[in-house]
Write an enzyme that holds these catalytic residues in place. Structure first.
Site: not given
Length: 298
Positions: A166, A114
């Site tokens: 949010k 990765s």
């Protein structure tokens, strides 16, 4: 007793000269090995171990080696399962800048997956052991839901927000379909960036690269056959290759970064204590702004 000012002056001058000659000899002896006066060309080694949490230490070392005239090539030694997206991209882009001036070779140790491979793909040449774990080109985000646990404890959490998403990824309530779609879109976009960068750096067609970017981990031998690795070999092989690419004709010598100063955290937690502490403080600061964990390459 009669004094001899001329003789005294000569003795003082001789003593001063002897002192500075001795000091210069010691300085040159030390500098010849590690200091700025060393003339022999060398290969600078940058080590990336463990989770990639911060880019700044690696960026600093890359820039230092880039500006050192003794250093003819750079060897990036990688042993990492990945890490956060941003730091991996920052290191990759800095390596691309260094390559305009000096050759950069990647040496993959146990694991370069990765984010670890993201960094490696920017190098001129990638060298891996046949059994090195390579690839895992994908993005993952792990979230926890502790709603049932807080209910058993009799604890309620409330979020006041301006902006529908949010408190995205809040661990104190189930995820909504809209939130899942938003997070999946985020991961897909980062995944496409990853695929595009590897395809560009490795000169692999984008459609073929997409077939390799399933998160699969390959051995170094498999990765070489797929074009993700250039050569099979150990650290010494990679060091020798870096030296030859840098124009070194004789024995290839490595220059390592200076050892970090000892600290209490390092003594208690081990060699990468500062990184562990930094990672912990980062995770603790994620809620409530933002509430979700950042994508990690694993």
């Amino acid at each position: 007793m009669r004094r001899h000012p001329v003789l005294t002056t000569c003795l003082i001058v001789a003593f001063i000269l002897f002192f500075f000659v001795g000091l210069s000899a010691l300085t040159l002896k030390w500098a010849g090995k590690e200091g700025i006066f060393a003339k022999a060309p060398k290969v600078g080694v940058v080590e990336i171990n463990g989770l990639i949490i911060r880019a700044q230490p690696t960026l600093k070392e890359l820039r230092r080696l880039k500006e050192d005239n003794r250093i003819k090539a750079i060897l990036v030694r990688i042993n990492s399962p990945g890490g956060a997206v941003g730091p991996s991209q920052e290191i990759m882009r800095e390596i691309l800048k260094v390559r305009k001036i000096k050759k950069v070779v990647a040496s993959l140790e146990t694991l370069a997956a990765s984010g670890g491979y993201y960094v490696a793909c920017a190098c001129d040449v990638i060298v891996a052991n046949p059994g090195t774990a390579v690839g895992s080109i994908g993005v993952i985000m792990k979230l926890a839901n502790v709603e049932q646990l807080t209910k058993k404890l009799g604890v309620d959490f409330y979020s006041l927000k301006a902006g529908e998403l949010k408190d995205l990824g809040s661990p104190f309530r189930p995820m909504t379909p809209e939130e899942r779609a938003a997070l999946q879109s985020l991961l897909d976009n980062i995944h496409q960036q990853f695929i595009q960068d590897v395809a560009t750096n490795r000169k692999i067609p984008l459609d073929r690269m997409a077939t390799l970017a399933t998160g699969t981990v390959f051995t170094g031998e498999q990765a070489k056959n797929l074009g993700l690795v250039d050569e099979l070999g150990n650290f010494e092989d990679a060091l020798e290759l870096a030296g030859r690419l840098g124009g070194i004709t004789g024995k290839v010598e490595a220059v390592y970064p200076p050892k970090p100063r000892p600290s209490l955290f390092r003594l208690i937690l081990g060699g990468d204590a500062e990184e562990k502490l930094y990672a912990l403080t980062e995770l603790l600061s994620l809620y409530p702004e933002p509430a979700f964990l950042p994508p990690w390459f694993r």
